[in-house]
Design a protein around this motif. Structure first.
Motif, mmCIF file in Angstrom:
data_model
loop_
_atom_site.group_PDB
_atom_site.id
_atom_site.type_symbol
_atom_site.label_atom_id
_atom_site.label_comp_id
_atom_site.label_asym_id
_atom_site.label_seq_id
_atom_site.Cartn_x
_atom_site.Cartn_y
_atom_site.Cartn_z
ATOM 1 N N TYR A 135 0.324 -1.556 0.208
ATOM 2 C CA TYR A 135 0.158 -0.169 -0.161
ATOM 3 C C TYR A 135 0.860 1.435 0.080
ATOM 4 O O TYR A 135 2.143 1.196 0.539
ATOM 5 N N ARG A 136 0.225 2.245 -0.190
ATOM 6 C CA ARG A 136 0.966 4.381 -0.038
ATOM 7 C C ARG A 136 0.924 3.759 1.085
ATOM 8 O O ARG A 136 0.326 3.715 1.872
ATOM 9 N N LYS A 158 -3.942 0.691 11.844
ATOM 10 C CA LYS A 158 -5.469 1.518 11.689
ATOM 11 C C LYS A 158 -5.515 2.546 10.658
ATOM 12 O O LYS A 158 -5.403 4.059 11.273
ATOM 13 N N PRO A 159 -5.667 2.297 9.197
ATOM 14 C CA PRO A 159 -5.824 2.578 8.639
ATOM 15 C C PRO A 159 -7.129 3.447 8.722
ATOM 16 O O PRO A 159 -7.874 3.166 8.379
ATOM 17 N N PHE A 198 -0.402 4.141 6.150
ATOM 18 C CA PHE A 198 -1.586 4.006 4.884
ATOM 19 C C PHE A 198 -2.265 5.517 4.506
ATOM 20 O O PHE A 198 -2.724 6.444 5.883
ATOM 21 N N VAL A 199 -1.319 5.676 3.266
ATOM 22 C CA VAL A 199 -2.218 6.830 2.437
ATOM 23 C C VAL A 199 -3.483 6.543 1.567
ATOM 24 O O VAL A 199 -3.951 5.923 0.853
ATOM 25 N N PRO A 200 -4.824 7.416 1.802
ATOM 26 C CA PRO A 200 -6.122 7.300 1.528
ATOM 27 C C PRO A 200 -5.824 7.110 -0.085
ATOM 28 O O PRO A 200 -4.858 7.968 -0.706
ATOM 29 N N LYS A 258 3.421 1.312 -3.292
ATOM 30 C CA LYS A 258 3.593 0.275 -2.693
ATOM 31 C C LYS A 258 4.302 -0.715 -2.913
ATOM 32 O O LYS A 258 4.759 -1.890 -1.948
ATOM 33 N N ASN A 259 5.418 -0.697 -3.759
ATOM 34 C CA ASN A 259 6.390 -1.968 -4.269
ATOM 35 C C ASN A 259 7.941 -1.148 -3.735
ATOM 36 O O ASN A 259 8.706 -1.464 -3.985
#
Length: 420
Positions: free
Chosen positions: A61-62, A90-91, A109-111, A149-150
């Motif tokens: 994930y970003r 807790k995204p 986590f970035v929305p 994300k990678n």
């Protein structure tokens, strides 16, 4: 047996090549490499026997590079209403509307519809009608502060190749990709034979002409620091039949046999004849100082045998130079590691007699200019282990050199802590 027409022995590099070639033959013919599957927490220092690829992008994930705020589409005045949080584990799973932002911490986590994170020091806070807002400062940067994300690992990336020694960094990478077990090679069992009429056990009363035996703990300790265990130790007097029986017993229960002492040309140096009786000496003698009385062969055509000199410095040096590369090969390592070589300046004039190439012991000094200086140790006796245990370097002296001036550059091998 390798024929030495000049009766001077093999050059070190030639001896290494012959040994490694023989190890390759043993691996092909006898399938000497054996695999086992173990948990990652048991794998440190072992050698991978498989190539492992990542099955997905990691972290998947970003994520945010900074502590700050993940921003939705901007509004006039560069003001955003804080509508939630995104923290590790807790995204914030909703999409951000125009003019909305969430508090975010590093690695979180970035929305999905957010394409910018602003560090907390680049905004000011405002409170209006019970809501909290952030306002972008004029001095703020335009960096997005988002990792893809990678960013750590991409899907299909090679996490570890076959024949690689497993380090803490590799273990961490494998674990971060969800890997729990790995196939590794089983480490060879090493059997050690020490010979000499003069040898007695430490702690016992010593008679005239006797010495306390120390080569077994020396070789065992070097081997352990390099990731290998001595499985069995025999200490024998200079008796032909007893030595022969010990070698047979050791070779029955071990993958490699190493001896110390009894390999030169003295009246009671029996090992060369014994090995030729129960196997074959492939070559004998090195054109090297210290370490001339060295033998390599096979017992029963399949068990590698290394005969090291009896003097402790010679035994230590020949183990590092010749036995260590062979053990790595038998362990399945693709890129054999050798002592790191560096160029050093001599701290004093060097005078010696021409003849064999020599590995002089010395201390490494780094001067104020950052130059690497070799301070040659006064004590070079191969019978005194302090000449190597107190040294950082093995300074390589070619055979043709009898004088080298202070300040001249020479190659030297760096003795890392895991050698001694």
């Amino acid at each position: 047996m390798e024929i030495d027409t000049n009766n001077q022995g093999l050059y070190l590099n030639d001896a290494i090549k012959k040994i490694l070639k023989e190890m390759d033959t043993l691996i092909v013919n006898n399938e000497i490499l054996h695999k086992e599957e173990i948990n990652l927490d048991e794998a440190l220092g072992k050698v991978s026997m498989e190539e492992i690829l990542s099955e997905e992008d990691m972290p998947g994930y970003r994520s945010s590079v900074m502590d700050g705020y993940a921003l939705g589409e901007s509004t006039k005045g560069n003001k955003w209403k804080i509508v939630g949080d995104s923290f590790p584990g807790k995204p914030f799973n909703d999409l951000l509307k125009k003019g909305e932002a969430v508090t975010i911490s590093t690695g979180s986590f970035v929305p999905d519809n957010c394409f910018s994170v602003i560090p907390q020091e680049q905004v000011s806070l405002e409170f209006l009608n019970g809501n909290e807002y952030i306002v972008k400062k004029e001095t703020s940067s335009n960096n997005s502060w988002i990792r893809e994300k990678n960013d750590q690992v991409f899907k299909g990336e090679i996490l570890i190749k076959k024949g690689v020694k497993i380090t803490p960094g590799i273990l961490s990478k494998l674990a971060s990709c969800g890997i729990k077990t790995i196939k590794v090679s089983k480490i060879s069992k090493l059997g050690l034979l020490i010979t000499g009429d003069e040898l007695i056990k430490s702690g016992t009363a010593r008679k005239k002409g006797e010495i306390w035996e120390s080569n077994s703990i020396l070789i065992k300790s070097i081997a352990k620091n390099l990731g290998f265990e001595i499985n069995e130790i025999h200490i024998e007097k200079d008796n032909y039949q007893n030595i022969k029986n010990s070698l047979r017993n050791i070779s029955e229960f071990n993958d490699v046999v190493i001896s110390v002492g009894g390999i030169s040309v003295g009246k009671k140096d029996f090992l060369k004849d014994i090995i030729n009786e129960i196997g074959e000496i492939k070559f004998w003698k090195l054109f090297l100082k210290p370490g001339k009385p060295f033998a390599f062969g096979l017992i029963n055509k399949k068990i590698p045998y290394f005969g090291l000199p009896g003097n402790p410095v010679s035994a230590a040096i020949t183990f590092i130079q010749l036995v260590w590369p062979a053990l790595q090969k038998l362990e399945g390592i693709t890129n054999i590691e050798f002592p790191l070589r560096i160029k050093v300046k001599l701290n004093s004039d060097l005078k010696r007699r021409k003849g064999r190439p020599e590995l002089l012991r010395g201390k490494l000094i780094v001067n104020e200019e950052g130059e690497l200086i070799a301070d040659i140790s006064e004590e070079q006796s191969s019978s005194k282990i302090s000449s190597i245990s107190n040294s950082d370097l093995l300074i390589e002296i070619p055979s043709e050199i009898d004088f080298c001036q202070k300040g001249n550059l020479l190659w030297a091998q760096l003795l890392k802590n895991n050698f001694l």
